[in-house]
Design a protein around this motif. Structure first.
Motif, PDB file in Angstrom:
ATOM      1  N   GLY A 247       0.843  -1.210   0.000  1.00 48.40           N
ATOM      2  CA  GLY A 247       0.000   0.000   0.000  1.00 48.40           C
ATOM      3  C   GLY A 247       0.874   1.254   0.000  1.00 48.40           C
ATOM      4  N   LYS A 248       0.224   2.357  -0.325  1.00 48.64           N
ATOM      5  CA  LYS A 248       0.968   3.591  -0.574  1.00 48.64           C
ATOM      6  C   LYS A 248       0.643   4.648   0.474  1.00 48.64           C
ATOM      7  CE  LYS A 248       0.698   5.034  -5.139  1.00 48.64           C
ATOM      8  NZ  LYS A 248       0.272   5.958  -6.218  1.00 48.64           N
ATOM      9  N   ILE A 249       1.662   5.412   0.874  1.00 51.23           N
ATOM     10  CA  ILE A 249       1.419   6.601   1.693  1.00 51.23           C
ATOM     11  C   ILE A 249       1.823   7.807   0.844  1.00 51.23           C
ATOM     12  CG2 ILE A 249       3.710   6.416   2.796  1.00 51.23           C
ATOM     13  CD1 ILE A 249       2.558   7.724   5.296  1.00 51.23           C
ATOM     14  N   THR A 250       0.963   8.813   0.789  1.00 48.36           N
ATOM     15  CA  THR A 250       1.357  10.051   0.098  1.00 48.36           C
ATOM     16  C   THR A 250       1.191  11.207   1.068  1.00 48.36           C
ATOM     17  OG1 THR A 250      -0.846  10.239  -0.884  1.00 48.36           O
ATOM     18  CG2 THR A 250       0.864   9.305  -2.277  1.00 48.36           C
ATOM     19  N   ASP A 253       3.190  18.236   1.696  1.00 48.79           N
ATOM     20  CA  ASP A 253       3.716  19.219   2.668  1.00 48.79           C
ATOM     21  C   ASP A 253       4.882  19.952   2.038  1.00 48.79           C
ATOM     22  OD1 ASP A 253       4.010  20.521   5.251  1.00 48.79           O
ATOM     23  OD2 ASP A 253       3.048  18.736   6.070  1.00 48.79           O
ATOM     24  N   PHE A 254       5.317  21.028   2.683  1.00 45.00           N
ATOM     25  CA  PHE A 254       6.536  21.711   2.239  1.00 45.00           C
ATOM     26  C   PHE A 254       7.723  20.925   2.773  1.00 45.00           C
ATOM     27  CE2 PHE A 254       3.487  25.275   2.813  1.00 45.00           C
ATOM     28  CZ  PHE A 254       3.471  25.738   1.502  1.00 45.00           C
ATOM     29  N   VAL A 255       8.674  20.606   1.898  1.00 46.00           N
ATOM     30  CA  VAL A 255       9.843  19.836   2.333  1.00 46.00           C
ATOM     31  C   VAL A 255      11.014  20.805   2.536  1.00 46.00           C
ATOM     32  CG1 VAL A 255      11.419  17.959   1.763  1.00 46.00           C
ATOM     33  CG2 VAL A 255       8.992  17.792   1.128  1.00 46.00           C
ATOM     34  N   ARG A 256      11.440  20.902   3.792  1.00 47.24           N
ATOM     35  CA  ARG A 256      12.507  21.857   4.151  1.00 47.24           C
ATOM     36  C   ARG A 256      13.787  21.552   3.358  1.00 47.24           C
ATOM     37  NH1 ARG A 256      13.725  25.500   8.303  1.00 47.24           N
ATOM     38  NH2 ARG A 256      11.699  25.239   9.298  1.00 47.24           N
ATOM     39  N   GLY A 257      14.411  22.606   2.861  1.00 48.76           N
ATOM     40  CA  GLY A 257      15.669  22.423   2.130  1.00 48.76           C
ATOM     41  C   GLY A 257      15.461  22.283   0.634  1.00 48.76           C
ATOM     42  N   THR A 258      14.180  22.188   0.200  1.00 43.95           N
ATOM     43  CA  THR A 258      13.941  22.046  -1.244  1.00 43.95           C
ATOM     44  C   THR A 258      13.203  23.259  -1.812  1.00 43.95           C
ATOM     45  OG1 THR A 258      11.798  20.965  -0.995  1.00 43.95           O
ATOM     46  CG2 THR A 258      13.730  19.527  -1.007  1.00 43.95           C
ATOM     47  N   THR A 259      12.631  24.095  -0.947  1.00 42.76           N
ATOM     48  CA  THR A 259      11.910  25.284  -1.393  1.00 42.76           C
ATOM     49  C   THR A 259      11.960  26.339  -0.279  1.00 42.76           C
ATOM     50  OG1 THR A 259       9.659  26.155  -1.627  1.00 42.76           O
ATOM     51  CG2 THR A 259       9.815  23.956  -0.779  1.00 42.76           C
ATOM     52  N   ALA A 260      12.082  27.602  -0.678  1.00 46.34           N
ATOM     53  CA  ALA A 260      12.152  28.686   0.310  1.00 46.34           C
ATOM     54  C   ALA A 260      10.871  28.728   1.150  1.00 46.34           C
ATOM     55  CB  ALA A 260      12.353  30.026  -0.396  1.00 46.34           C
ATOM     56  N   MET A 261       9.739  28.340   0.523  1.00 47.37           N
ATOM     57  CA  MET A 261       8.458  28.390   1.237  1.00 47.37           C
ATOM     58  C   MET A 261       8.456  27.516   2.488  1.00 47.37           C
ATOM     59  SD  MET A 261       6.184  30.403   0.707  1.00 47.37           S
ATOM     60  CE  MET A 261       4.921  29.644   1.738  1.00 47.37           C
ATOM     61  N   SER A 295      11.989   4.101   0.730  1.00 45.52           N
ATOM     62  CA  SER A 295      12.452   5.500   0.696  1.00 45.52           C
ATOM     63  C   SER A 295      11.436   6.334  -0.062  1.00 45.52           C
ATOM     64  CB  SER A 295      13.771   5.607  -0.057  1.00 45.52           C
ATOM     65  OG  SER A 295      14.750   4.979   0.678  1.00 45.52           O
ATOM     66  N   PRO A 296      11.156   7.551   0.429  1.00 44.51           N
ATOM     67  CA  PRO A 296      10.145   8.366  -0.264  1.00 44.51           C
ATOM     68  C   PRO A 296      10.675   8.988  -1.545  1.00 44.51           C
ATOM     69  CG  PRO A 296      11.030   9.547   1.637  1.00 44.51           C
ATOM     70  CD  PRO A 296      11.664   8.191   1.649  1.00 44.51           C
ATOM     71  N   GLU A 297       9.752   9.083  -2.531  1.00 48.34           N
ATOM     72  CA  GLU A 297      10.042   9.840  -3.756  1.00 48.34           C
ATOM     73  C   GLU A 297       9.399  11.209  -3.598  1.00 48.34           C
ATOM     74  OE1 GLU A 297       8.101   7.870  -6.970  1.00 48.34           O
ATOM     75  OE2 GLU A 297       9.463   6.149  -6.898  1.00 48.34           O
ATOM     76  N   LEU A 298      10.079  12.237  -4.076  1.00 48.32           N
ATOM     77  CA  LEU A 298       9.505  13.593  -4.008  1.00 48.32           C
ATOM     78  C   LEU A 298       9.095  14.049  -5.402  1.00 48.32           C
ATOM     79  CD1 LEU A 298       8.885  16.269  -2.541  1.00 48.32           C
ATOM     80  CD2 LEU A 298      11.296  16.884  -2.797  1.00 48.32           C
ATOM     81  N   ASN A 299       7.827  14.443  -5.537  1.00 46.20           N
ATOM     82  CA  ASN A 299       7.328  14.970  -6.812  1.00 46.20           C
ATOM     83  C   ASN A 299       6.621  16.289  -6.566  1.00 46.20           C
ATOM     84  OD1 ASN A 299       7.551  12.785  -9.051  1.00 46.20           O
ATOM     85  ND2 ASN A 299       6.994  11.706  -7.194  1.00 46.20           N
ATOM     86  N   ILE A 306       4.789  16.456  -3.093  1.00 44.95           N
ATOM     87  CA  ILE A 306       4.184  15.202  -2.623  1.00 44.95           C
ATOM     88  C   ILE A 306       5.272  14.159  -2.426  1.00 44.95           C
ATOM     89  CG2 ILE A 306       2.499  13.377  -3.096  1.00 44.95           C
ATOM     90  CD1 ILE A 306       1.021  15.173  -4.910  1.00 44.95           C
ATOM     91  N   LEU A 307       5.294  13.579  -1.241  1.00 43.35           N
ATOM     92  CA  LEU A 307       6.198  12.456  -0.963  1.00 43.35           C
ATOM     93  C   LEU A 307       5.396  11.168  -1.087  1.00 43.35           C
ATOM     94  CD1 LEU A 307       7.809  13.953   2.220  1.00 43.35           C
ATOM     95  CD2 LEU A 307       9.065  13.355   0.157  1.00 43.35           C
ATOM     96  N   THR A 308       5.972  10.190  -1.774  1.00 46.83           N
ATOM     97  CA  THR A 308       5.288   8.897  -1.933  1.00 46.83           C
ATOM     98  C   THR A 308       6.212   7.792  -1.437  1.00 46.83           C
ATOM     99  OG1 THR A 308       4.249   9.737  -3.944  1.00 46.83           O
ATOM    100  CG2 THR A 308       4.149   7.360  -3.595  1.00 46.83           C
ATOM    101  N   ALA A 309       5.649   6.886  -0.630  1.00 50.14           N
ATOM    102  CA  ALA A 309       6.422   5.705  -0.206  1.00 50.14           C
ATOM    103  C   ALA A 309       5.471   4.517  -0.137  1.00 50.14           C
ATOM    104  CB  ALA A 309       7.073   5.945   1.150  1.00 50.14           C
TER     105      ALA A 309
END
Ligand SMILES: C[S@@+](CC[C@H](N)C(=O)[O-])C[C@H]1O[C@@H](n2cnc3c(N)ncnc32)[C@H](O)[C@@H]1O
Length: 312
Positions: A247-250, A253-261, A295-299, A306-309
């Motif tokens: 099963g999937k978790i998505t 959220d804002f991911v720190r270190g990847t966007t100023a927001m 490991s999560p993928e970031l899209n 969105i993080l998917t694992a």
């Protein structure tokens, strides 16, 4: 680079927000009134009310017919006409409340404690309206992305999904959806749910329990920033327990270190919560890994991260 354009006071928000808080808007939505009638109805000072209603008229929220004040057509559309392209409802009141908290940032920096919160019942209404409004544009795209590869009519657990915007997008994509949120939110929002929507609501604190079922997808939309490491680790373990293997978790959220927001939004959580914040990809990876996920993928979809694992 500092943005000097952003260094202006949100005067319009503060004026319309105060007009909602004091009852000016509600009174005038019922009938036109003179300043004196309005002052009496809401228990206001006539001089102050005159100054503020003049500004509301200048900004286009009110119009005057002789000495009678009324809501302008534009304000009626924006606040009450759900069919209008300009409809916002009262979603901006959440921003008004948040702005209030942000003005305590100097004290928060010194104490490390969040701003005092006003627990008014109408704030649930404003919060739901704001969340629903902000998700409206990209909910279909996000839901479509999350449902990819899950087959026909997957079972989705939408944790903290009270505003129902994502739930409706999942249901429109063929999913059977369980929305879990706090009891007061479920109480308020279930009134807006139709029986034929393929959505059920489960009242419960996600720090305590998750809806007991087996799901194909767990969707965590903007909830991981509300709490700190301990709560997120616990939540991911609980999610693993209600997902089927594979099963999937998505996580949106804002991911720190990847966007100023993410850094800026971290300040929002600092002033509004005890230990909320925005988390790095490494932090998510470690917490998810320890809970039994890949490991999560970031899209990025519709402007949302969105993080998917997958549950191993
Ligand atoms: C920031 S909103 C996000 C709403 C929606 N998922 C979205 O992404 O637009 C957080 C949601 O989580 C809910 N929530 C907060 N703490 C919760 C808890 N401990 N248990 C269940 N729901 C909670 C709130 O009531 C709210 O509906």
């Amino acid at each position: 680079m500092p943005n000097q354009q952003a260094l202006i006071a949100p005067q319009e928000l503060l004026i319309i927000g105060a007009a909602v808080k004091t009852g000016i808007i509600e009174q005038l939505s019922a009938k036109p009134m003179t300043i004196d009638e309005l002052a009496l109805a809401i228990g206001a000072d006539s001089r102050a009310l005159w100054v503020v209603t003049e500004a509301l008229e200048a900004l286009g929220y009110l119009s005057k017919d002789g000495n009678m004040l009324r809501l302008s057509e534009e304000a009626l559309d924006m606040l009450y006409n759900t069919e209008s392209p300009n409809f916002t409802g009262f979603s901006f009141m959440h921003r008004y409340n948040v702005t209030n908290s942000w003005t305590h940032l100097p004290e928060v920096i010194k104490s490390g404690q969040p701003s005092p919160r006003e627990d008014a019942a109408e704030n649930t209404k404003y919060f739901m309206a704001a969340m629903g409004h902000s998700a409206k544009e990209h909910a279909r795209a996000v839901a479509g992305f999350c449902l990819t590869g899950l087959g026909d009519s997957p079972k989705v657990l939408d944790i903290g999904g009270g505003p129902l915007t994502y739930a409706r997008a999942f249901a429109a994509g063929g999913a059977r959806v369980t929305v879990q949120d706090l009891p007061n939110v479920v109480d308020y929002m279930s009134k807006f749910l139709n029986e034929d929507e393929n959505i059920e609501m489960f009242p419960g604190d996600f720090n305590v329990v998750l809806s007991p079922d087996v799901f194909d997808l767990a969707f965590l939309g903007n909830i991981c920033h509300i709490f700190g490491e301990r709560e997120n680790r616990e939540l991911f373990k609980k999610v693993a327990a209600v997902l089927k293997t594979g099963g999937k978790i998505t996580i949106v959220d804002f991911v720190r270190g990847t966007t100023a927001m993410a850094a800026v939004f971290g300040v929002n959580m600092l002033v509004n919560t005890k230990n909320g914040g925005t988390w790095t990809l490494n932090e998510y990876g470690a917490w998810l890994g320890d809970a039994g996920f890949s490991s999560p993928e970031l899209n990025e979809v519709g402007g949302r991260q969105i993080l998917t694992a997958w549950k191993k």
